[in-house]
Design a protein around this motif. Structure first.
Motif, PDB file in Angstrom:
ATOM      1  N   LEU A 140     -48.102  41.968  44.567  1.00  0.00           N
ATOM      2  CA  LEU A 140     -49.815  41.634  43.992  1.00  0.00           C
ATOM      3  C   LEU A 140     -50.106  42.642  42.564  1.00  0.00           C
ATOM      4  O   LEU A 140     -50.378  42.348  41.399  1.00  0.00           O
ATOM      5  CB  LEU A 140     -50.999  41.441  44.862  1.00  0.00           C
ATOM      6  N   ASN A 141     -50.071  43.996  43.015  1.00  0.00           N
ATOM      7  CA  ASN A 141     -50.852  44.739  41.387  1.00  0.00           C
ATOM      8  C   ASN A 141     -49.790  45.621  41.094  1.00  0.00           C
ATOM      9  O   ASN A 141     -50.236  46.342  40.790  1.00  0.00           O
ATOM     10  CB  ASN A 141     -51.683  46.294  43.064  1.00  0.00           C
ATOM     11  N   SER A 142     -48.657  44.660  41.009  1.00  0.00           N
ATOM     12  CA  SER A 142     -47.495  46.090  40.044  1.00  0.00           C
ATOM     13  C   SER A 142     -46.934  44.442  38.717  1.00  0.00           C
ATOM     14  O   SER A 142     -45.835  45.157  38.902  1.00  0.00           O
ATOM     15  CB  SER A 142     -46.311  45.978  41.302  1.00  0.00           C
ATOM     16  N   LEU A 143     -47.739  43.115  39.326  1.00  0.00           N
ATOM     17  CA  LEU A 143     -47.083  42.375  38.751  1.00  0.00           C
ATOM     18  C   LEU A 143     -47.706  42.351  37.305  1.00  0.00           C
ATOM     19  O   LEU A 143     -48.480  43.081  37.045  1.00  0.00           O
ATOM     20  CB  LEU A 143     -47.939  41.044  39.138  1.00  0.00           C
ATOM     21  N   SER A 144     -47.171  42.011  35.428  1.00  0.00           N
ATOM     22  CA  SER A 144     -47.724  42.345  34.578  1.00  0.00           C
ATOM     23  C   SER A 144     -48.783  40.928  34.371  1.00  0.00           C
ATOM     24  O   SER A 144     -48.262  40.127  35.292  1.00  0.00           O
ATOM     25  CB  SER A 144     -46.854  42.348  33.279  1.00  0.00           C
ATOM     26  N   PHE A 145     -49.570  40.811  33.278  1.00  0.00           N
ATOM     27  CA  PHE A 145     -50.185  39.971  33.342  1.00  0.00           C
ATOM     28  C   PHE A 145     -48.987  39.000  32.772  1.00  0.00           C
ATOM     29  O   PHE A 145     -49.125  37.572  33.411  1.00  0.00           O
ATOM     30  CB  PHE A 145     -50.806  39.745  31.809  1.00  0.00           C
ATOM     31  N   GLN A 146     -48.126  38.968  32.090  1.00  0.00           N
ATOM     32  CA  GLN A 146     -46.936  37.921  31.961  1.00  0.00           C
ATOM     33  C   GLN A 146     -46.686  36.931  33.100  1.00  0.00           C
ATOM     34  O   GLN A 146     -46.390  35.550  33.040  1.00  0.00           O
ATOM     35  CB  GLN A 146     -46.135  38.122  30.558  1.00  0.00           C
ATOM     36  N   GLU A 147     -46.682  38.340  33.904  1.00  0.00           N
ATOM     37  CA  GLU A 147     -45.225  37.632  34.670  1.00  0.00           C
ATOM     38  C   GLU A 147     -46.070  36.948  36.230  1.00  0.00           C
ATOM     39  O   GLU A 147     -46.190  35.795  36.574  1.00  0.00           O
ATOM     40  CB  GLU A 147     -45.099  38.736  35.936  1.00  0.00           C
ATOM     41  N   VAL A 148     -48.108  37.713  35.835  1.00  0.00           N
ATOM     42  CA  VAL A 148     -48.759  35.660  36.926  1.00  0.00           C
ATOM     43  C   VAL A 148     -49.013  34.889  35.732  1.00  0.00           C
ATOM     44  O   VAL A 148     -49.165  34.080  36.446  1.00  0.00           O
ATOM     45  CB  VAL A 148     -50.448  36.456  36.053  1.00  0.00           C
ATOM     46  N   ARG A 149     -48.789  35.094  34.414  1.00  0.00           N
ATOM     47  CA  ARG A 149     -49.246  33.461  33.857  1.00  0.00           C
ATOM     48  C   ARG A 149     -47.782  32.767  34.125  1.00  0.00           C
ATOM     49  O   ARG A 149     -47.691  31.111  34.261  1.00  0.00           O
ATOM     50  CB  ARG A 149     -48.793  34.168  32.316  1.00  0.00           C
ATOM     51  N   GLU A 150     -46.459  33.789  34.590  1.00  0.00           N
ATOM     52  CA  GLU A 150     -45.407  32.505  34.629  1.00  0.00           C
ATOM     53  C   GLU A 150     -45.241  31.787  36.055  1.00  0.00           C
ATOM     54  O   GLU A 150     -45.042  31.130  36.177  1.00  0.00           O
ATOM     55  CB  GLU A 150     -44.351  33.162  34.209  1.00  0.00           C
ATOM     56  N   TYR A 151     -45.682  32.767  37.072  1.00  0.00           N
ATOM     57  CA  TYR A 151     -45.981  32.481  38.249  1.00  0.00           C
ATOM     58  C   TYR A 151     -47.182  30.884  38.493  1.00  0.00           C
ATOM     59  O   TYR A 151     -47.075  30.601  38.794  1.00  0.00           O
ATOM     60  CB  TYR A 151     -46.923  33.874  39.049  1.00  0.00           C
TER      61      TYR A 151
END
Length: 561
Positions: A140-151
């Motif tokens: 959870l706290n190692s995801l980049s913002f771009q990864e969150v967007r893709e998720y």
């Protein structure tokens, strides 16, 4: 399937030989238990032995267990397979409906498909492709913002797919949306609780819906006569139930605050059974009947109706000229003796009056995982749509933006509703409830929170204030909120999640400052992210954003599937 609990490993300097021995013993016991479970599965479904090598048990839920196996496809080549063993007590229609969801809608657009299905007597095993995936809480706290967007983009692709087929998943949560970070692969799984919309293309979901409605009607029809001997010639008149229930309401008393859900124009709320002078917050499920014996006005009336039937039959043997119309008038006259206006006298007190106890249970879908249930599910709205999946997706997005999981943690439905109010506002919640026929009363007005400020505070990205040192600006203090009666509700969700982080249970690596958090993109989260979050957490399901519309939101303008 619930995510396994995670424990912090002991450091080398703190671990003693006794601790190591205990740890090895526990591991051996666990492995022994898994081995026995695998042996039992092979005995129950013997055809699996000839096709698969079952390696491990990788998950266990209320309705099923999941095993990792390999299939020998070609010489020297093995394919990993996930075997889902459904518990023998599962209803055949429910099992068939889950299979049909996987075969019709699955296999593409991030929705899990099915390879084979095996059955032996009442044991059913579904074989699906295995997707190696990370635990949500660990990354959870190692995801980049771009990864969150893709998720989130890929989650909406999956939801759009199943919603197009009229499938309501009803249990959307991180552990049911598998994510392989390295390969960037996703899979929506577990359709064991799925239901269909009114125009669903999954034929078996129509049967599931019909069975649920029939069960609900049966429960409501004979509610109030359970435990009474003898048969009734006919159920109590319909207008009587409406009269006796018209001005009753469900009550919960808190120390300084009360939330009160009463009958709306489109439905009747359920009864809550609680003893006098008993703490009522979070001790009993909102939907469960009381075991206390009370004779309700409806029951008394049914007894009266029975006596009228007996008298009528005696009169019929003596005077055959009595018309059916006259008999009906006698029944109506008797039923009208029930007080039409019965007001509740327990609101604001630590008890439930006989008027409230006499109410029938509201039968409505209530599946899902605590913390991810939409407001219309918590208030038992009978008409639930694909919008409940979008609310759950919004809660996932809230965890991703705030860095806190689980974000909501409640012991019962009213606590969960109170927690939602502290984020979305009590006035807004009450207004939205009216739209789907529910009336909510709250003794304290709780303002809605600014989602950006809340998430930045929790993630520790706001440079103007100490990290995790206080509640977000404008956050109502615990003394003035509905959080008063138990540990889970003594503080705001913010404080609760701070406590979780300090204990190492809020996320996989403790607080954000204790792990190598990837800050890429988090220093400038665009307004579009919080606009989408606001639309996902719309309290009114009718105006909540759909999966198709979410994919077209400006937040995803640079994302490609």
């Amino acid at each position: 399937m619930e995510e396994p609990m995670s424990f912090s490993p002991l450091s080398g300097c703190d671990a003693s030989p006794a601790d190591d021995s205990l740890k090895k013993y526990e591991q051996n016991v666990e492995l022994s238990g898994i081995k026995k479970d695998i042996e039992k599965l092979c005995e129950a479904v013997p055809q699996l032995v000839n096709l698969f090598k079952i390696k491990d048990k990788i998950g266990e839920g209320t309705f099923s267990s999941v095993y990792l196996a390999t299939a020998q496809l070609q010489v020297g080549h093995e394919e990993k397979i996930a075997l889902k063993h459904l518990i023998p007590t599962s209803h055949p229609i429910r099992i068939a409906a889950e299979l049909q969801c996987l075969t019709v809608a699955g296999g593409q657009d991030n929705v899990m498909g099915v390879k084979y299905c095996f059955r032996k007597n009442d044991h059913v095993v579904i074989a699906m492709p295995y997707l190696e995936h990370e635990s949500f809480v660990d990354i959870l706290n190692s995801l980049s913002f771009q990864e969150v967007r893709e998720y989130m983009f890929n989650l909406f692709i999956a939801l759009k797919r199943i919603h197009q087929f009229g499938i309501v998943h009803r249990d959307v949560k991180p552990s049911n949306f598998l994510y392989n970070r390295r390969l960037k692969k996703y899979a929506l799984v577990d359709f064991g609780l799925a239901q269909g919309t009114h125009d669903t293309k999954i034929e078996l979901l129509k049967f599931v819906q019909y069975e649920a409605q029939q069960e609900g009607c049966s429960r409501n029809k004979y509610h109030g006569v359970t435990g009474h001997k003898g048969s009734l010639s006919r159920p109590a008149p319909k207008n009587l139930d409406q009269q006796c229930a018209a001005k009753t309401s469900v009550k919960r008393s808190y120390a300084n605050t009360q939330i009160h859900i009463k009958q709306g124009k489109d439905g009747k709320e359920g009864s809550v059974g609680l003893s006098v002078q008993r703490s009522v917050f979070g001790e009993r499920n909102f939907n469960v009947h009381s075991s206390i014996s009370h004779e309700s006005p409806a029951e008394k009336l049914i007894k009266q109706s029975k006596s009228v039937d007996i008298i009528s039959r005696k009169l019929a043997t003596k005077k055959t000229a009595i018309s059916m119309k006259a008999m009906t008038s006698v029944v109506r006259k008797t039923t009208s003796s029930c007080p039409a206006v019965q007001t509740c006298d327990c609101y604001g007190t630590d008890k439930v009056c006989s008027t409230c106890m006499s109410r029938r249970q509201q039968v409505a879908p209530r599946a899902g995982t605590p913390g991810f249930r939409a407001p219309e599910v918590l208030t038992k709205c009978p008409n639930q749509t694909t919008a409940i999946d979008m609310w759950s997706a919004g809660v996932i997005f809230l965890s991703l933006l705030s860095g806190r999981y689980p974000f909501y943690k409640a012991s019962d439905d009213l606590t969960a509703l109170a927690q939602i109010m502290t984020i979305r506002g009590s006035r807004e919640t009450i207004q939205a409830a009216k739209a789907f026929g529910k009336s909510i009363l709250c003794s304290k007005e709780v303002p809605a929170q600014d989602l950006r400020k809340l998430c930045e505070r929790l993630r520790g990205m706001n440079p103007d204030t100490p990290r995790l040192a206080a509640d977000p600006p404008g956050y109502t203090s615990p003394e003035n909120t509905v959080y008063k009666a138990s540990y889970h509700v003594q503080t705001s969700p913010t404080q609760h999640l701070k406590d979780s982080a300090h204990k190492g249970e809020g996320d996989g690596c403790g607080s954000p400052r204790d792990c190598s958090t990837c800050l890429e993109g988090w220093d400038a989260v665009p307004d579009e992210a919080y606009d989408l979050l606001d639309k996902l957490l719309d309290l009114n399901p009718a105006s909540r954003i759909t999966a198709e519309a979410a994919l077209l939101h400006p937040f995803f303008k640079d994302v490609r599937s």
